[in-house]
Design a protein around this motif. Structure first.
Motif, mmCIF file in Angstrom:
data_model
loop_
_atom_site.group_PDB
_atom_site.id
_atom_site.type_symbol
_atom_site.label_atom_id
_atom_site.label_comp_id
_atom_site.label_asym_id
_atom_site.label_seq_id
_atom_site.Cartn_x
_atom_site.Cartn_y
_atom_site.Cartn_z
ATOM 1 N N ALA A 96 20.668 -1.602 -4.713
ATOM 2 C CA ALA A 96 20.373 -0.502 -3.850
ATOM 3 C C ALA A 96 20.766 -0.783 -2.329
ATOM 4 N N SER A 97 21.100 0.335 -1.531
ATOM 5 C CA SER A 97 21.495 0.011 -0.096
ATOM 6 C C SER A 97 21.722 1.480 0.406
ATOM 7 N N SER A 98 21.763 1.474 1.751
ATOM 8 C CA SER A 98 21.979 2.780 2.485
ATOM 9 C C SER A 98 23.364 3.305 2.011
ATOM 10 N N ALA A 99 24.284 2.655 1.589
ATOM 11 C CA ALA A 99 25.312 3.240 0.970
ATOM 12 C C ALA A 99 25.303 3.728 -0.359
ATOM 13 N N SER A 100 24.485 3.114 -1.309
ATOM 14 C CA SER A 100 24.304 3.460 -2.300
ATOM 15 C C SER A 100 22.930 3.705 -2.866
ATOM 16 N N ARG A 101 22.370 4.858 -2.401
ATOM 17 C CA ARG A 101 20.898 5.191 -2.560
ATOM 18 C C ARG A 101 20.474 5.285 -4.009
ATOM 19 N N VAL A 102 19.159 4.976 -3.944
ATOM 20 C CA VAL A 102 18.437 5.236 -5.437
ATOM 21 C C VAL A 102 17.297 6.172 -5.361
ATOM 22 N N PRO A 103 17.001 6.993 -6.427
ATOM 23 C CA PRO A 103 15.804 7.760 -6.261
ATOM 24 C C PRO A 103 14.624 6.792 -6.551
ATOM 25 N N ALA A 104 13.340 7.451 -6.362
ATOM 26 C CA ALA A 104 12.167 6.688 -6.193
ATOM 27 C C ALA A 104 11.134 6.982 -7.051
ATOM 28 N N ILE A 105 10.222 5.969 -7.423
ATOM 29 C CA ILE A 105 9.005 6.544 -8.269
ATOM 30 C C ILE A 105 7.691 5.800 -7.713
ATOM 31 N N LEU A 106 6.967 6.677 -7.488
ATOM 32 C CA LEU A 106 5.554 6.350 -6.808
ATOM 33 C C LEU A 106 4.358 6.213 -7.930
ATOM 34 N N THR A 107 3.798 4.989 -7.776
ATOM 35 C CA THR A 107 2.670 4.944 -9.130
ATOM 36 C C THR A 107 1.353 4.345 -8.377
ATOM 37 N N THR A 108 0.193 4.446 -8.928
ATOM 38 C CA THR A 108 -1.027 3.785 -8.552
ATOM 39 C C THR A 108 -1.871 3.537 -9.836
ATOM 40 N N ASN A 109 -2.713 2.904 -9.575
ATOM 41 C CA ASN A 109 -3.835 2.327 -10.572
ATOM 42 C C ASN A 109 -4.830 3.258 -11.317
ATOM 43 N N GLY A 110 -5.188 3.187 -12.570
ATOM 44 C CA GLY A 110 -6.366 3.527 -13.047
ATOM 45 C C GLY A 110 -7.587 3.178 -12.401
ATOM 46 N N PHE A 111 -8.943 3.678 -12.732
ATOM 47 C CA PHE A 111 -10.111 3.422 -12.017
ATOM 48 C C PHE A 111 -10.571 2.170 -12.325
ATOM 49 N N GLY A 112 -10.774 1.414 -11.055
ATOM 50 C CA GLY A 112 -11.071 -0.092 -11.369
ATOM 51 C C GLY A 112 -10.136 -0.832 -11.202
ATOM 52 N N GLY A 113 -8.699 -0.323 -11.090
ATOM 53 C CA GLY A 113 -7.435 -1.222 -11.395
ATOM 54 C C GLY A 113 -6.876 -1.472 -9.981
ATOM 55 N N SER A 114 -5.746 -1.835 -10.026
ATOM 56 C CA SER A 114 -4.842 -2.383 -8.708
ATOM 57 C C SER A 114 -3.454 -2.060 -9.009
ATOM 58 N N LYS A 115 -2.844 -2.535 -7.893
ATOM 59 C CA LYS A 115 -1.265 -2.118 -7.804
ATOM 60 C C LYS A 115 -0.695 -3.002 -9.040
ATOM 61 N N ASP A 116 -1.039 -4.075 -9.428
ATOM 62 C CA ASP A 116 -0.856 -5.170 -10.215
ATOM 63 C C ASP A 116 -0.683 -4.640 -11.597
ATOM 64 N N ASP A 117 -1.542 -3.540 -11.996
ATOM 65 C CA ASP A 117 -1.381 -2.849 -13.164
ATOM 66 C C ASP A 117 -0.190 -2.332 -13.630
ATOM 67 N N GLN A 118 0.411 -1.942 -12.524
ATOM 68 C CA GLN A 118 1.825 -1.184 -12.820
ATOM 69 C C GLN A 118 2.984 -2.160 -12.716
ATOM 70 N N ALA A 119 2.881 -3.606 -12.792
ATOM 71 C CA ALA A 119 3.957 -4.596 -12.533
ATOM 72 C C ALA A 119 5.071 -4.172 -13.598
ATOM 73 N N ALA A 120 4.529 -3.997 -14.945
ATOM 74 C CA ALA A 120 5.585 -3.788 -15.932
ATOM 75 C C ALA A 120 6.399 -2.486 -15.745
ATOM 76 N N TRP A 121 5.807 -1.485 -15.406
ATOM 77 C CA TRP A 121 6.636 -0.283 -14.932
ATOM 78 C C TRP A 121 7.584 -0.448 -13.740
ATOM 79 N N GLY A 122 7.035 -1.171 -12.729
ATOM 80 C CA GLY A 122 7.818 -1.451 -11.521
ATOM 81 C C GLY A 122 9.050 -2.315 -12.204
ATOM 82 N N ALA A 123 8.957 -3.290 -12.770
ATOM 83 C CA ALA A 123 10.026 -4.084 -13.093
ATOM 84 C C ALA A 123 10.865 -3.314 -14.087
ATOM 85 N N ASP A 124 10.403 -2.606 -15.175
ATOM 86 C CA ASP A 124 11.404 -1.903 -15.868
ATOM 87 C C ASP A 124 12.119 -0.647 -15.245
ATOM 88 N N PHE A 125 11.423 0.195 -14.304
ATOM 89 C CA PHE A 125 12.162 1.174 -13.687
ATOM 90 C C PHE A 125 13.080 0.653 -12.617
#
Length: 607
Positions: free
Chosen positions: A71-100
């Motif tokens: 990804a670069s300014s010359a080769s832009r990519v779409p984005a995904i925004l995600t957050t945790n379930g109740f009681g969780g944190s950003k780390d819960d989505q690590a698998a999604w972050g890596a996969d996407f």
């Protein structure tokens, strides 16, 4: 913090929190194939956002930014925004972050307000708080400066992001500054935030909400009768408070400051929660229902109240084994989006808040649907987004998603089959055919003080630990029941059973004019009884009803089920006076239910 570079590695399943905390990540990323793939970077950032109805409250949000190496300014990519379930944190989505990220998306996974190191209080995904906060993260993804920092004190600004694809027009047909091509995904609490931001921000391009709510007042104190509209779960008066779920959420939220190292914690009157939450829970726990102010506050934090603003294509995924946010909630959202012209499809998966794992075939199918949704609406790839409606048939259990998930071009799918409540405790005069119901009636007495006299599967932990009661049991004298004879062939039910009843409760007729406190509360449920007499309440789902006027017939839409009643099994319909999972009525009340042609249970049956 400097970026960390990773080679593609096998992904671990995102395991939901156990027991009461099983409300975090639900959809899991697939295991990585044993082939090389582009690397990606991960950087932890802090975001300075301003929230609140008057934009008066600053908050710090912590998140991880995953960027494909290409990804670069010359080769832009779409984005995904995600957050945790109740009681969780950003780390819960690590698998999604890596996969996407390996699929070519920039991914921002953040801890929601009040969770996982992010400041401010838990506002239950209120659009004025969580919605505004997430909208500012959308601006960051679109290249806005002055939002991201490398430290929690917001002293060192991070560079503006310039690698995300930008849109020329949004869903309102107009133009917006810093408009990224962005999709949202998340489960439970991480599903609710999607509506909160999409309802106010037309820059959002696609949603994948998983096992989330339509109306929190229904989720936490459902009344399955007296609905404000036939396609809604919202009711004109409050229902019966869920005890274990309410206690579990309270415990997780109130201790969130300590868990998130926020010391000293947020001040009274409601530590770590929006101010209205604690008084509402206290009142509901005492009376068994929410007062009008609490219902209004809960609905303000629910998509049911701002559905008209949600225009982005939405793929709903809802759990069949879910006593917190049942299938009726996704159904209400689906119908409302469909009616207003928003592109929407729906999947009923088995996995929900009340199950302890995915069944064979679920994971691969759900990941493929989410991946295709984003590929179509974010990448612009000409791929199928799947059928209009799909549901998981757990009786097949083959491991083949193509076999276990049934597909339909429309929703609903079941044809109504009415069973009449007949004398002698028979349904349909003892068969699944129509006919003249036998005369007769059943009488019972509801317990006082909302006491539990019905012991089906416990709604929160039954998917994780063995229930103390092997069979669904009701205390004699506190319920009425009607059963079919042993079924001669299988019976597949997909959708919401609907009961039409008229009860005789003279004492409730005298007190119901005082409001919820004087109204009759009953619990309706459908059970499967095998040849040995073992009874199971389908997925521990019950339909509390608080009847505004017992002198008139009332209609109850029970939580939807996907269930096969096997040959030789019996279908049983129960009307009980109490439940271990809910706070019932305050007053002991005699109830009589007579048989008759108007006393029916209608099942949505599929071939």
């Amino acid at each position: 913090m400097s970026p960390r570079r990773h080679a593609r590695r096998p992904l671990k399943k995102a395991v939901p929190l156990a027991g009461l905390a099983a409300v975090a990540t639900v959809l899991v990323a697939p295991l990585a194939p044993a082939v090389s793939a582009p690397a990606y970077t991960v950087q932890t950032l802090h975001f300075a956002v301003t929230t609140g109805p008057a934009d008066e409250t600053p908050c710090d949000i912590v998140g991880d930014l995953y960027l494909p190496a290409a990804a670069s300014s010359a080769s832009r990519v779409p984005a995904i925004l995600t957050t945790n379930g109740f009681g969780g944190s950003k780390d819960d989505q690590a698998a999604w972050g890596a996969d996407f990220a390996t699929k070519g998306y920039a991914v921002l996974s953040y801890s929601g307000l009040g969770f996982g190191g992010s400041s401010c209080k838990i506002t239950l995904d209120d659009p004025d708080w969580d919605g505004k906060a997430a909208s500012q993260l959308v601006s960051y993804l679109g290249g806005a400066g002055g939002i991201a920092y490398t430290d929690a004190a917001h002293t060192t600004a991070a560079p503006a992001l310039d690698v995300v694809q930008l849109d020329q027009r949004n869903h309102d047909g107009g133009t917006s500054a810093h408009d990224p091509r962005v999709g949202l995904i998340g489960g439970s609490y991480g599903g609710g935030f999607q509506f909160a931001v999409a309802g106010r921000d037309p820059r959002v391009d696609a949603l994948v909400p998983i096992i989330t709510w339509n109306d929190l007042s229904y989720s936490l104190a459902p009344n399955n009768t007296d609905k404000v509209a036939s396609d809604r779960v919202s009711s004109t008066n409050s229902g019966a408070t869920k005890l274990a779920w309410g206690l579990g959420f309270s415990a997780l939220g109130l201790t969130g400051d300590v868990q998130n190292q926020q010391i000293p914690g947020d001040p009274i009157p409601c530590p770590n929660f929006a101010d209205w939450v604690c008084p509402a829970l206290l009142t509901a726990g005492t009376t068994g229902y929410f007062d009008a102010a609490s219902v209004a506050a809960a609905r303000h934090a629910s998509v049911a109240s701002y559905m008209g603003g949600v225009k982005a294509p939405t793929l709903l995924m809802q759990g069949q084994a879910d006593t917190l946010f049942n299938l009726n909630e996704a159904t209400a959202t689906y119908r409302a989006l469909k009616a207003q012209g928003t592109t929407v499809k729906m999947v009923w998966q088995h996995y929900g808040h009340s199950s302890n794992g995915m069944l064979p075939g679920e994971n691969a199918y759900l990941v493929s649907r989410a991946t295709a949704w984003f590929a179509h609406y974010l990448m612009g790839t000409d791929v199928s987004t799947g059928p209009e409606f799909a549901y998981y048939r757990d009786w097949l259990d083959t491991g083949d998603a193509g076999a276990t998930f049934a597909s339909s071009k429309s929703f609903p799918v079941g044809a109504g089959q009415a069973l009449r409540l007949s004398g002698g405790g028979l349904l349909g005069a003892g068969t699944l055919t129509s006919g003249t119901p036998l005369a007769g009636s059943q009488s019972f007495t509801t317990p006082g003080a909302g006491a539990p006299v019905s012991f089906p599967e416990t709604d929160v932990v039954s998917g994780f630990v063995k229930d103390p009661v092997a069979d669904a049991v009701d205390v004699p004298g506190t319920y009425a029941a009607w059963s079919t004879g042993p079924l001669g062939s299988k019976l597949d039910v997909v959708g919401s059973p609907v009961a039409t009843l008229k009860v005789d409760a003279p004492s409730a007729a005298l007190t119901q004019g005082t409001g919820e406190a004087g109204q009759l509360v009953l619990f309706l449920k459908v059970q499967d009884v095998d040849a040995s007499g073992h009874a199971v309440t389908i997925n521990a789902l019950e339909a509390p009803v608080r009847i505004a006027d017992v002198t008139k017939p009332f209609t109850t839409t029970l939580p939807a089920i996907v269930h096969r009643f096997a040959p030789g099994h019996t279908l049983r319909f129960v009307v009980a006076g109490g439940s271990v999972n809910y706070r019932g009525g305050l007053t002991s009340t005699p109830v009589t239910i007579a048989s008759g042609s108007g006393q029916t249970l209608t099942l949505p049956v599929v071939p």
